[in-house]
Design an enzyme around this catalytic site. Structure first.
Site, PDB file in Angstrom:
ATOM      1  N   GLY A 291       0.829  -1.193   0.000  1.00  0.00           N
ATOM      2  CA  GLY A 291       0.000   0.000   0.000  1.00  0.00           C
ATOM      3  C   GLY A 291       0.867   1.248   0.000  1.00  0.00           C
ATOM      4  N   ILE A 292       0.273   2.381   0.438  1.00  0.00           N
ATOM      5  CA  ILE A 292       0.996   3.643   0.455  1.00  0.00           C
ATOM      6  C   ILE A 292       1.148   4.137   1.876  1.00  0.00           C
ATOM      7  CG2 ILE A 292      -1.118   4.991   0.142  1.00  0.00           C
ATOM      8  CD1 ILE A 292       0.551   7.004  -1.464  1.00  0.00           C
TER       9      ILE A 292
ATOM     10  N   GLU B 243      -1.686  -2.538  -6.765  1.00  0.00           N
ATOM     11  CA  GLU B 243      -2.715  -1.549  -7.070  1.00  0.00           C
ATOM     12  C   GLU B 243      -2.051  -0.240  -7.494  1.00  0.00           C
ATOM     13  OE1 GLU B 243      -6.189   0.772  -4.441  1.00  0.00           O
ATOM     14  OE2 GLU B 243      -4.951  -0.776  -3.557  1.00  0.00           O
TER      15      GLU B 243
ATOM     16  N   GLY C 289      -8.147  -1.322  -2.835  1.00  0.00           N
ATOM     17  CA  GLY C 289      -7.968  -2.704  -3.265  1.00  0.00           C
ATOM     18  C   GLY C 289      -7.688  -3.647  -2.113  1.00  0.00           C
TER      19      GLY C 289
END
Length: 430
Positions: A215-216, A238, A336
Site C-alpha cells: 500500500g501507500i 494496485e 484494493g
C-alpha cells in the site's frame, strides 16, 4: 499539416473554452491522481453561476473550491470511492458522498448506476497517430469514458507515457487546452523506529521470488526498506509508489520467477516522486492496466506466492478489519484492500499480511475487543491471514475465534493486553 494536427488546432482553446463545454445535468468523470486535470478543477467552481445538478466523480487528491464550498450545493456535487482531507471537508459541506466499492469494480459499477457523459483528464502530448495518453491512472477511467460524448483535455508535456495507458484519439476530443506543470508528486512518508521493526517482522514472511503488493504510506515504505536485499521479487500491485521505483532500479523487482505475467510489473495507477514516473515511462517491463484487471482478485490469485501487504485503522479480536473509517466518519476507502486480501489468500503459496503499529499516537490500541460503533468492515474476518505489529506475528488463517483472540492479544501493545483479555472473556471469545 496532417489531419490530426489540423484537428488539434481546431479543438485547441483557452480555459474558458474548455469550461464552456459543461452544461446543467452533466455527469462528469474526472481522471484520477496523476492524470487529474488540476487547472480545470481549480476553476471549475466558476461555472456554478450558470449550471445546476452537475454530478462529478473524482479521486481524492487536490484542494478545490468546487468540492469544499457549501455554495456549490445543488450546482456541482461529487462522489468518490476514496476520501482525502479535501473530500472530508466536502462531506461536511454536504457536497460529497462516498461510494462503497472495491477499486476493481469501481468504474464498472458507477457506469451501471450513473453513466458519465463528459470525461476530463490531463494527458500526454498527441503522438503521430493522433493519440493522447493517460499514463499514470487507469483506475476507473477506461470504463467510464465509454459512454462519454464529450471529452475535455489538458495537454501537458510533463505527463509520461506508460505502456498499457488509456489512449484517446483527437477525433474524439471536444476541446483541449495546453498546460505545463509537473505530474502530481506524492512525497515518501518518513518511517519511525517502530515501523522499521514492523517492516523487519513482515520481511520474515517474504521469500525470494515472491510476487508482492504494498500500500501507500510510511508503513509500506518501511517494509520496502527491509525487502531491498531480496532477489527476483515480482510486482502485481494496485499503486506504483516511489519505493517500487527504487526497487525496480536496484534490480530487486525483476519478475523473473513470476508464473503469471512473467517479467512484467503490473499496477493500475501511480503516485510518487519524479524518479518513479521516469522509471515507469522508460522501463519496458512496466504495465499500467485498468483496475478491473490489475486489482481483480481473479487476476491476483493467478500469481503463485502472491504476498499482499497493507495496513489498517483498527481490528477486533475476531479478525474483522477496518481500514477506511473512524467510527462513522469516512476517512479513506476500501481501495484494493479486500481484493488483494482475497487474491493472496487464494494464491498458491500466497500470504495476506496486515501490518500496523499496535497503538495510535494517543496510545489507543488498534486491536480492540470490538470495532468502533459504525465502523466499516473493509476486510471480513474470513479473509484475514497474517497480522503483524512491532510485538510479533499472528497467523489467523483457519483459526477459531478463541485462537484468534489469544494470538491477537499476544501481539497487542502490552498496556492494552489485560483489558483486551478481560473484554474477550466478557464477549465469550476466550
Amino acid at each position: 499539416m496532417t489531419e490530426y494536427e489540423a484537428l488539434y488546432q481546431q479543438k485547441k482553446g483557452t480555459l474558458q473554452d474548455c469550461l464552456s463545454v459543461f452544461q446543467s445535468g452533466d455527469e462528469v468523470c474526472f481522471a484520477g491522481d496523476g492524470n487529474q486535470p488540476f487547472v480545470i478543477l481549480e476553476h471549475f467552481h466558476t461555472i456554478a453561476d450558470r449550471v445546476h445538478d452537475v454530478h462529478c466523480y473524482k479521486g481524492h487528491e487536490g484542494d478545490f473550491q468546487c468540492v469544499t464550498d457549501p455554495a456549490m450545493n445543488g450546482k456541482i456535487g461529487f462522489d468518490t470511492f476514496l476520501f482525502g482531507r479535501e473530500l472530508m471537508r466536502g462531506q461536511e459541506a454536504r457536497n460529497v458522498s462516498y461510494v462503497p466499492v472495491d477499486i476493481a469494480d469501481n468504474g464498472h459499477f458507477i457506469q451501471m448506476h450513473r453513466p458519465r457523459n463528459v470525461f476530463v483528464a490531463c494527458v500526454t502530448p498527441m503522438d503521430e497517430k493522433g493519440n493522447f495518453q493517460l499514463g499514470l491512472s487507469n483506475m476507473w477511467e477506461s470504463d467510464m469514458i465509454q459512454t462519454c460524448n464529450r471529452i475535455v483535455l489538458e495537454v501537458n508535456p510533463q505527463e509520461p507515457r506508460v505502456k498499457g495507458g488509456l489512449e484517446i484519439n483527437i477525433r474524439d476530443v471536444t476541446a483541449l487546452m495546453e498546460v505545463d506543470y509537473p505530474p502530481l508528486v506524492v512525497e515518501s512518508a518518513p518511517t519511525s523506529e517502530i515501523e522499521e521493526k514492523i517492516g523487519e517482522n513482515v520481511a520474515s514472511l517474504v521469500k525470494d521470488g515472491d510476487t508482492i503488493q504494498l500500500g501507500i504510506g510510511s508503513m509500506p515504505n518501511a517494509v520496502g526498506h527491509h525487502l531491498m536485499g531480496f532477489k527476483d521479487l515480482g510486482l502485481h500491485t494496485e499503486m506504483f509508489t516511489s519505493i517500487f521505483g527504487e526497487m525496480i532500479r536496484k534490480g530487486v523487482l525483476t519478475g523473473e520467477r513470476k508464473n503469471y505475467n512473467k517479467g512484467l510489473h503490473i499496477g493500475s495507477f501511480a503516485g510518487g516522486d519524479l524518479a518513479l514516473y521516469e522509471t515507469l515511462s522508460t522501463d519496458p517491463k512496466v504495465r499500467i492496466l485498468p483496475a478491473r484487471v490489475a486489482v481483480s482478485p481473479c487476476e491476483i490469485m493467478k500469481n503463485d506466492n502472491m504476498v499482499s501487504i497493507n495496513t489498517i485503522i483498527e481490528m477486533d479480536l475476531t479478525g474483522q478489519v477496518c481500514s477506511e473509517t473512524i467510527g462513522t466518519r469516512q476517512f479513506s476507502g476500501t481501495g484494493g484492500a479486500m481484493c488483494f486480501a482475497y487474491g493472496a489468500l487464494r494464491s498458491k503459496g500466497g500470504r495476506g499480511i496486515l501490518a500496523f503499529q499496535s497503538a495510535t499516537n494517543k496510545g489507543i490500541s488498534k486491536i480492540a475487543p470490538q470495532l468502533k460503533p459504525g465502523a466499516a468492515v473493509s476486510i471480513p474476518r474470513n479473509y484475514v491471514d497474517y497480522i503483524v505489529t512491532e510485538y510479533g506475528i499472528a497467523h489467523l488463517r483457519g483459526c477459531t475465534v478463541r485462537e484468534r483472540a489469544e494470538a491477537l492479544i499476544a501481539i497487542a501493545h502490552p498496556d492494552a493486553r489485560a483489558d483486551l483479555r478481560k473484554e474477550a472473556r466478557k464477549l465469550f471469545y476466550i
